[in-house]
Design an enzyme around this catalytic site. Sequence first.
Site, mmCIF file in Angstrom:
data_model
loop_
_atom_site.group_PDB
_atom_site.id
_atom_site.type_symbol
_atom_site.label_atom_id
_atom_site.label_comp_id
_atom_site.label_asym_id
_atom_site.label_seq_id
_atom_site.Cartn_x
_atom_site.Cartn_y
_atom_site.Cartn_z
ATOM 1 N N ASN A 117 -10.053 0.004 -0.164
ATOM 2 C CA ASN A 117 -8.595 0.067 -0.147
ATOM 3 C C ASN A 117 -8.062 -0.493 -1.470
ATOM 4 O O ASN A 117 -8.147 -1.693 -1.709
ATOM 5 C CB ASN A 117 -8.081 -0.748 1.049
ATOM 6 C CG ASN A 117 -6.571 -0.711 1.187
ATOM 7 O OD1 ASN A 117 -5.864 -0.316 0.268
ATOM 8 N ND2 ASN A 117 -6.079 -1.133 2.342
ATOM 9 N N HIS B 171 -3.353 7.404 2.042
ATOM 10 C CA HIS B 171 -3.763 6.074 1.583
ATOM 11 C C HIS B 171 -5.137 5.782 2.185
ATOM 12 O O HIS B 171 -5.387 6.080 3.357
ATOM 13 C CB HIS B 171 -2.730 5.046 2.044
ATOM 14 C CG HIS B 171 -3.181 3.628 1.867
ATOM 15 N ND1 HIS B 171 -3.671 3.161 0.673
ATOM 16 C CD2 HIS B 171 -3.232 2.580 2.740
ATOM 17 C CE1 HIS B 171 -4.000 1.877 0.818
ATOM 18 N NE2 HIS B 171 -3.743 1.506 2.058
ATOM 19 N N CYS C 261 0.818 -1.225 0.000
ATOM 20 C CA CYS C 261 0.000 0.000 0.000
ATOM 21 C C CYS C 261 0.846 1.268 0.000
ATOM 22 O O CYS C 261 0.362 2.338 -0.364
ATOM 23 C CB CYS C 261 -0.957 -0.001 1.186
ATOM 24 S SG CYS C 261 -2.108 -1.379 1.142
HETATM 25 O O1 UT7 Z 1 -3.769 -0.868 3.648
HETATM 26 C C1 UT7 Z 1 -3.095 -1.766 4.435
HETATM 27 C C2 UT7 Z 1 -3.354 -1.490 5.814
HETATM 28 N N1 UT7 Z 1 -4.594 -2.063 6.264
HETATM 29 C C3 UT7 Z 1 -5.288 -1.404 7.121
HETATM 30 O O2 UT7 Z 1 -4.945 -0.297 7.428
HETATM 31 C C4 UT7 Z 1 -6.454 -2.058 7.790
HETATM 32 C C5 UT7 Z 1 -6.352 -1.802 9.243
HETATM 33 N N2 UT7 Z 1 -7.365 -2.422 10.064
HETATM 34 C C6 UT7 Z 1 -8.680 -2.062 9.999
HETATM 35 O O3 UT7 Z 1 -9.092 -1.253 9.177
HETATM 36 C C7 UT7 Z 1 -9.608 -2.641 11.027
HETATM 37 O O4 UT7 Z 1 -8.847 -3.280 12.016
HETATM 38 C C8 UT7 Z 1 -10.632 -3.640 10.441
HETATM 39 C C9 UT7 Z 1 -11.661 -2.879 9.636
HETATM 40 C C10 UT7 Z 1 -9.921 -4.658 9.581
HETATM 41 C C11 UT7 Z 1 -11.357 -4.356 11.583
HETATM 42 O O5 UT7 Z 1 -11.946 -3.418 12.443
HETATM 43 P P1 UT7 Z 1 -11.750 -3.574 14.036
HETATM 44 O O6 UT7 Z 1 -12.601 -2.545 14.635
HETATM 45 O O7 UT7 Z 1 -10.277 -3.513 14.292
HETATM 46 O O8 UT7 Z 1 -12.363 -4.988 14.319
HETATM 47 P P2 UT7 Z 1 -11.657 -6.314 14.890
HETATM 48 O O9 UT7 Z 1 -10.705 -6.875 13.886
HETATM 49 O O10 UT7 Z 1 -11.128 -6.022 16.262
HETATM 50 O O11 UT7 Z 1 -12.907 -7.248 15.007
HETATM 51 C C12 UT7 Z 1 -14.011 -6.901 15.845
HETATM 52 C C13 UT7 Z 1 -15.120 -7.930 15.614
HETATM 53 C C14 UT7 Z 1 -14.623 -9.366 15.673
HETATM 54 O O12 UT7 Z 1 -15.631 -10.125 16.299
HETATM 55 P P3 UT7 Z 1 -15.462 -10.598 17.834
HETATM 56 O O13 UT7 Z 1 -14.209 -11.411 17.864
HETATM 57 O O14 UT7 Z 1 -15.384 -9.331 18.625
HETATM 58 O O15 UT7 Z 1 -16.715 -11.387 18.064
HETATM 59 C C15 UT7 Z 1 -14.553 -9.780 14.225
HETATM 60 O O16 UT7 Z 1 -14.720 -11.160 14.017
HETATM 61 O O17 UT7 Z 1 -15.668 -7.752 14.306
HETATM 62 C C16 UT7 Z 1 -15.687 -9.013 13.628
HETATM 63 N N3 UT7 Z 1 -15.556 -8.782 12.200
HETATM 64 C C17 UT7 Z 1 -16.619 -8.591 11.391
HETATM 65 N N4 UT7 Z 1 -17.939 -8.567 11.621
HETATM 66 C C18 UT7 Z 1 -18.761 -8.342 10.591
HETATM 67 C C19 UT7 Z 1 -14.416 -8.701 11.472
HETATM 68 N N5 UT7 Z 1 -14.729 -8.473 10.183
HETATM 69 C C20 UT7 Z 1 -16.085 -8.413 10.107
HETATM 70 C C21 UT7 Z 1 -16.992 -8.189 9.049
HETATM 71 N N6 UT7 Z 1 -18.311 -8.163 9.338
HETATM 72 N N7 UT7 Z 1 -16.572 -7.973 7.786
#
Ligand code: UT7
Length: 325
Positions: free
Chosen positions: A282, A252, A115
Amino acid sequence: MSVIRTAVTGVGAYLPEQIVTNADLAKIVETSDEWIQERTGIKERRRAAPGQCTSDLAVEAAREALAKAGKTPADVDLVIVATTTPDLTFPATAAIVQRKLGVPVCPAFDVQAVCSGFVYALTVADGFVARGHARCALVIGAETMTRLLDYADRGTCVLFGDGAGAFVLEPVEGQGTTADRGMLGFALRADGQKQDLLYMDGGPSSTGTVGHLRMVGAQVFRHAVVNIAEAVEAAAAQAGISVPDVDWFVPHQANQRILQGVAHRLGLDENKVISTVALHANTSAASIPLAFAEGIADGRIKPGQLLLLEAMGGGFTWGACVLRL
Ligand code: UT7
């Protein structure tokens, strides 16, 4: 003191036609439009058509950038493509783009910093242009990220999209001051210790497969907000400006919450942030030039303004660039 600066003289963008909405993804993986919008700001993303390769997207963006610069492929003497999704393992996508555009013999190569690739590629191109080794450089960020996704992994498959953006870069004379047009400061960073947080689980020399994108999202998120700020400050210091002086922040586009978090940390007004994450998702190395092109097209970004670009991605890699349009 007279100096040669590398100026952006044309910007182009291309998005494939097919729109994939959050509702479309909710049909194949357990997610919802509400979750995706709330956690990322993403509403939809584009997907390249079957048979449409990264080089095809790159060529469309490059044609637009060249037209905006008043140049033709015959004028180009350097092609750099920042991509993580090359058409083939080799030749470089840049060489394929060179062939498809009809650019004469010149240096053409890819930059792989995921990225952060576009910021890395701009720095490399600046080395050619400002030292007199190129007079019309084409720097393209182009990706077909949807081809790398595991559509059983809801934590990643909702985040990415396809697209391309391109800059034409030419030498201009400056006075060595912050009023100069062109690239004024850079900071590039990498920390290979963080590989396991964001990577592909395949490759030509390991598995012999392409693999799928894997990410520990929450940790990547934290790193993005904290470390980007340091690189931005370093690029601003090299440019001799202070961050709040910039007219537009073109980051980005990974997640709306990251964009806001970084802007807040830098003391930047949210109204100065160009955000396209809602409609593009993204697009990895393509996201900065795509957002830049949108800011120009809708009249926000104007000649003479000071722009701050930053990115962070797999590696980890990250970096920032300050330029005056
Ligand atoms: O460009 C390269 C760099 N990449 C990035 O910058 C991405 C960076 N990370 C992010 O943008 C965020 O961390 C995400 C959008 C990927 C995830 O958001 P988050 O608020 O950090 O959520 P999390 O990973 O801590 O997950 C929270 C909950 C989990 O459920 P439990 O374990 O709390 O029950 C996940 O399983 O959300 C769940 N979850 C989803 N639920 C519905 C993860 N993905 C999804 C989804 N739909 N698509």
